[in-house]
Design a protein around this motif. Structure first.
Motif, PDB file in Angstrom:
ATOM      1  N   PRO A  23      -1.363 -17.234   2.017  1.00 44.86           N
ATOM      2  CA  PRO A  23      -0.740 -16.302   2.962  1.00 44.86           C
ATOM      3  C   PRO A  23      -1.524 -14.998   3.010  1.00 44.86           C
ATOM      4  CG  PRO A  23       0.915 -17.328   1.574  1.00 44.86           C
ATOM      5  CD  PRO A  23      -0.419 -17.717   0.999  1.00 44.86           C
ATOM      6  N   ALA A  24      -1.694 -14.458   4.228  1.00 48.86           N
ATOM      7  CA  ALA A  24      -2.538 -13.278   4.382  1.00 48.86           C
ATOM      8  C   ALA A  24      -2.101 -12.460   5.577  1.00 48.86           C
ATOM      9  CB  ALA A  24      -4.007 -13.696   4.545  1.00 48.86           C
ATOM     10  N   VAL A  25      -2.527 -11.199   5.553  1.00 50.05           N
ATOM     11  CA  VAL A  25      -2.386 -10.296   6.698  1.00 50.05           C
ATOM     12  C   VAL A  25      -3.783  -9.948   7.161  1.00 50.05           C
ATOM     13  CG1 VAL A  25      -1.528  -8.078   7.509  1.00 50.05           C
ATOM     14  CG2 VAL A  25      -0.208  -9.385   5.824  1.00 50.05           C
ATOM     15  N   LEU A  26      -4.057 -10.169   8.457  1.00 48.59           N
ATOM     16  CA  LEU A  26      -5.395  -9.978   9.006  1.00 48.59           C
ATOM     17  C   LEU A  26      -5.458  -8.679   9.798  1.00 48.59           C
ATOM     18  CD1 LEU A  26      -6.006 -13.592  10.353  1.00 48.59           C
ATOM     19  CD2 LEU A  26      -6.301 -12.721   8.019  1.00 48.59           C
ATOM     20  N   LEU A  27      -6.575  -7.977   9.694  1.00 45.24           N
ATOM     21  CA  LEU A  27      -6.782  -6.715  10.392  1.00 45.24           C
ATOM     22  C   LEU A  27      -7.791  -6.897  11.517  1.00 45.24           C
ATOM     23  CD1 LEU A  27      -6.257  -3.620  10.516  1.00 45.24           C
ATOM     24  CD2 LEU A  27      -8.216  -3.356   8.974  1.00 45.24           C
ATOM     25  N   PHE A  28      -7.424  -6.418  12.707  1.00 43.51           N
ATOM     26  CA  PHE A  28      -8.293  -6.468  13.882  1.00 43.51           C
ATOM     27  C   PHE A  28      -8.455  -5.063  14.448  1.00 43.51           C
ATOM     28  CE2 PHE A  28      -6.780 -10.723  13.429  1.00 43.51           C
ATOM     29  CZ  PHE A  28      -7.751 -11.552  13.974  1.00 43.51           C
ATOM     30  N   GLY A  29      -9.555  -4.853  15.174  1.00 44.83           N
ATOM     31  CA  GLY A  29      -9.810  -3.565  15.799  1.00 44.83           C
ATOM     32  C   GLY A  29     -10.199  -3.716  17.253  1.00 44.83           C
ATOM     33  N   TRP A  61      -1.218  -0.220  16.323  1.00 46.25           N
ATOM     34  CA  TRP A  61      -1.120   1.231  16.286  1.00 46.25           C
ATOM     35  C   TRP A  61      -2.472   1.825  16.650  1.00 46.25           C
ATOM     36  CZ3 TRP A  61      -2.034  -1.784  12.124  1.00 46.25           C
ATOM     37  CH2 TRP A  61      -3.022  -1.409  11.209  1.00 46.25           C
ATOM     38  N   TRP A  62      -2.459   3.108  17.004  1.00 47.86           N
ATOM     39  CA  TRP A  62      -3.684   3.848  17.226  1.00 47.86           C
ATOM     40  C   TRP A  62      -4.059   4.529  15.919  1.00 47.86           C
ATOM     41  CZ3 TRP A  62      -7.728   4.413  20.297  1.00 47.86           C
ATOM     42  CH2 TRP A  62      -8.537   5.539  20.151  1.00 47.86           C
ATOM     43  N   ASP A  63      -5.281   4.287  15.452  1.00 43.90           N
ATOM     44  CA  ASP A  63      -5.735   4.822  14.177  1.00 43.90           C
ATOM     45  C   ASP A  63      -6.640   6.022  14.439  1.00 43.90           C
ATOM     46  OD1 ASP A  63      -5.845   3.934  11.126  1.00 43.90           O
ATOM     47  OD2 ASP A  63      -7.810   4.739  11.694  1.00 43.90           O
ATOM     48  N   ASP A  64      -6.150   7.212  14.074  1.00 47.86           N
ATOM     49  CA  ASP A  64      -6.921   8.429  14.332  1.00 47.86           C
ATOM     50  C   ASP A  64      -8.233   8.439  13.569  1.00 47.86           C
ATOM     51  OD1 ASP A  64      -5.131   9.630  16.124  1.00 47.86           O
ATOM     52  OD2 ASP A  64      -3.887  10.385  14.486  1.00 47.86           O
ATOM     53  N   ALA A  65      -8.212   7.950  12.335  1.00 40.94           N
ATOM     54  CA  ALA A  65      -9.428   7.986  11.523  1.00 40.94           C
ATOM     55  C   ALA A  65     -10.531   7.136  12.133  1.00 40.94           C
ATOM     56  CB  ALA A  65      -9.122   7.528  10.099  1.00 40.94           C
ATOM     57  N   ALA A  66     -10.172   5.987  12.657  1.00 41.43           N
ATOM     58  CA  ALA A  66     -11.158   5.096  13.268  1.00 41.43           C
ATOM     59  C   ALA A  66     -11.407   5.434  14.734  1.00 41.43           C
ATOM     60  CB  ALA A  66     -10.695   3.649  13.146  1.00 41.43           C
ATOM     61  N   ASP A 112     -10.330   1.268   6.954  1.00 39.44           N
ATOM     62  CA  ASP A 112      -9.888  -0.109   7.208  1.00 39.44           C
ATOM     63  C   ASP A 112      -9.678  -0.921   5.937  1.00 39.44           C
ATOM     64  OD1 ASP A 112      -9.769   0.186   9.981  1.00 39.44           O
ATOM     65  OD2 ASP A 112     -11.886  -0.294  10.218  1.00 39.44           O
ATOM     66  N   HIS A 113      -9.457  -0.254   4.829  1.00 35.23           N
ATOM     67  CA  HIS A 113      -9.119  -0.927   3.573  1.00 35.23           C
ATOM     68  C   HIS A 113      -7.740  -0.457   3.124  1.00 35.23           C
ATOM     69  CE1 HIS A 113     -12.992  -2.892   2.545  1.00 35.23           C
ATOM     70  NE2 HIS A 113     -13.519  -1.885   3.234  1.00 35.23           N
ATOM     71  N   PHE A 114      -6.888  -1.403   2.790  1.00 31.78           N
ATOM     72  CA  PHE A 114      -5.588  -1.072   2.210  1.00 31.78           C
ATOM     73  C   PHE A 114      -5.661  -1.323   0.716  1.00 31.78           C
ATOM     74  CE2 PHE A 114      -1.200  -2.592   1.036  1.00 31.78           C
ATOM     75  CZ  PHE A 114      -0.606  -1.334   1.050  1.00 31.78           C
ATOM     76  N   VAL A 115      -5.418  -0.264  -0.076  1.00 29.46           N
ATOM     77  CA  VAL A 115      -5.477  -0.361  -1.534  1.00 29.46           C
ATOM     78  C   VAL A 115      -4.083  -0.048  -2.075  1.00 29.46           C
ATOM     79  CG1 VAL A 115      -6.555   0.461  -3.644  1.00 29.46           C
ATOM     80  CG2 VAL A 115      -7.881   0.367  -1.510  1.00 29.46           C
TER      81      VAL A 115
END
Length: 554
Positions: free
Chosen positions: A276-282, A256-261, A352-355
């Motif tokens: 098991p994990a979900v990885l975040l890339f930019g 997705w396109w992240d407006d904040a970033a 870039d943090h999911f809480v």
């Protein structure tokens, strides 16, 4: 020997997969214009483009070696779909559009409400999107057989999310994996519409693999479609390097396109040092990607209970909340022995943090046969499909296909924003006519040979629905002590398919040729099962104090 004359219009394309000992030849006025001198022992893909409208002669000495074949014209395929070619010693039988629909409906064990491929193996929904007036459903597809094999992207299109046209295979593996004796290919991914309106499909390519559990490589690619959404016309590899601690599972991008970033963001399903994990890339341009951090890492109990990795993660925004959806492949829940369950977390996504609002995972579907869910936003709704697959029992031998999709569901949040809700899209009610069969509350009733929907409105406690075929169980759904349970004919009691209800005041159940989809508590509790025994029940016993209705859907 099979020989048949056919008229082909200009620009017509014939595509097929074939294997075995045989040849295939196309001639015009007795002169060969295209041929396969000899089929290989392994499946291979062939395509013939016909330039000038005229009659051709097709000859093959091994019609049974043609595993899957269809034809189409680029200019009209979005209106007509493909024409299926069935080869036999008697000749070629062609079916298009409504002929395909009627043909599939004539198969007694094929569901009517749920999408299924014409032939062969289907699994995860991928690349879901709406472009103009057309909804596009892509799916993982094995065009050479009814079991899982080298993955392609099948394709179907619709104007109403209900009636689907079967389209040409959209995406192929980068090489012939059958020839290598390997598996892999074009795995899952999502459609992404860039800010300039350009559509692209991010997906995982599993490179040639010889073991289903270890030692394989997975890379991320972009496929750019042609202007008619028929084929991927360009493919670019965009991410090959795995972060430290990540082994072979590294797949299923959601972008997705992240407006904040002010940048692109991507998540991938994986595991980190076994968790098991979900990885975040930019990325700044969508092509060069950098690892940022784990978006989510599962508690240690998931690894201890058999989970290898997260598969098919989805990350979506609903109002001011973000929702993370994950499947934990290999996981077995100790209490119920259910496995490969689908979970959701609701929370905030900032810098870039999911809480998550709470660390407790919401079980999205208590039946286990609803897997690899993918959602997409269109027309102001978040719509999801999932692959229906019974992990315990396989489809009976002799079936022409394997795999179905769920009913399309709309995703929303409860009023308190603590639960993700799923309900069938309104198109299901609008396009599948529903005639009342039962208007009373309790009793025994005859069922039609058609899909049905059961609705209960009012207190569910103590309710029981039992459908039978010739006195033998098809399915049973009950509510006792606030627990909703479903049981199919195959179940031996070793696995418990249960869910805790909240208000327990409403329930919708769809039954379609062995598929049961349940929606309770306004969609806060959902359960999906796929059975293969007594799939056309003839009797229904209802015991409830709620108001009960049964509708025939056709």
């Amino acid at each position: 020997m099979m020989k048949q004359n056919l008229f082909l219009p200009a620009g017509y394309r014939l595509e097929f997969w074939a294997a075995g000992n045989g040849f295939f030849r196309i001639s015009i006025d007795g002169k060969t214009v295209w041929q396969v001198p000899s089929f290989a022992t392994h499946p291979e893909f062939f395509t013939y483009h016909h330039s000038e409208a005229c009659e051709v002669t097709i000859v093959t000495n091994a019609p049974g070696g043609v595993l899957w074949a269809y034809g189409y014209q680029h200019q009209t395929v979005n209106e007509t779909g493909i024409t299926v070619f069935e080869f036999s010693e008697e000749g070629i039988l062609q079916r298009t559009g409504a002929e395909i629909k009627d043909w599939l409906r004539s198969v007694p064990d094929r569901p009517a409400l749920h999408f299924s491929p014409i032939r062969h193996w289907m699994n995860d929904p991928v690349g879901l999107c709406k472009i103009g007036e057309l909804w596009h459903l892509f799916y993982q597809f094995h065009p050479a057989g009814g079991d899982w094999g080298p993955m392609h992207w099948g394709h179907a299109a619709s104007r109403d999310l209900v009636n689907w046209l079967h389209m040409p295979v959209f995406l192929h593996p980068e090489q012939n994996l059958w020839r290598l004796g390997a598996t892999g290919g074009a795995f899952s991914g999502n459609a992404f519409l860039d800010r300039d309106g350009r559509l692209m499909f991010f997906y995982t390519e599993r490179l040639p693999a010889y073991d289903l559990f270890e030692g394989y490589r997975e890379v991320q690619k972009i496929a750019y479609p042609d202007r008619r959404m028929i084929k991927a016309e360009a493919i670019v590899t965009v991410l090959e390097q795995r972060p430290d601690g990540v082994e072979h599972d590294f797949r299923d991008p959601k972008v997705w396109w992240d407006d904040a970033a002010n940048a692109y963001r991507m998540i991938l399903g994986a595991s980190i040092e076994g968790d098991p994990a979900v990885l975040l890339f930019g990325s700044g341009d969508g092509l060069d990607w950098q690892y940022i951090r784990p978006l989510y890492r599962a508690p240690v109990n998931f690894r201890q209970e058999g989970a290898r990795a997260v598969e098919c993660p989805d990350f979506l925004r609903l109002g001011d909340k973000w929702v993370l959806v994950m499947g934990f492949v290999g996981h077995v829940e100790p209490r119920t022995q259910r496995h490969n369950l689908l979970y959701a977390l609701i929370g905030e996504f900032n810098e870039d943090h999911f809480v998550p609002d709470t660390p407790e995972l919401q079980l999205l579907d208590f039946g286990t046969d609803y897997y690899a869910m993918q959602s997409f936003e269109a027309d102001g709704r978040q719509i999801a499909f999932a692959w229906l697959f019974n992990w315990e029992y396989r489809k009976p031998e002799g079936s022409s296909y394997s795999g179905e999709m769920s009913l399309p569901r709309v995703l929303s949040l409860s009023e308190d924003k603590k639960r993700l809700l799923m309900l069938p899209v309104i198109e299901v009610d609008g396009h599948y006519a529903a005639d009342p069969v039962i208007e009373n509350q309790s009793g025994q009733y005859s069922l039609p040979k058609a899909p049905i929907e059961i609705r209960l409105a009012g207190p569910l406690e103590g309710s029981k629905l039992v459908a039978t075929k010739g006195g033998e169980l098809a399915f049973e759904v009950s509510v006792a002590d606030g627990i909703l349970l479903i049981r199919l004919a195959e179940d031996d009691g070793s696995i418990h398919y249960v869910a805790e209800l909240g208000e327990a005041k409403d329930l919708r159940l769809f039954h379609d040729c062995g598929i049961v989809e349940i929606f309770a508590d306004g969609g806060a509790v959902c359960g999906t099962r796929r059975g293969y025994v007594n799939i056309d029940p003839d009797r229904l016993e209802i015991s409830t104090t709620a108001a009960a209705r049964v509708l025939e859907r056709h």
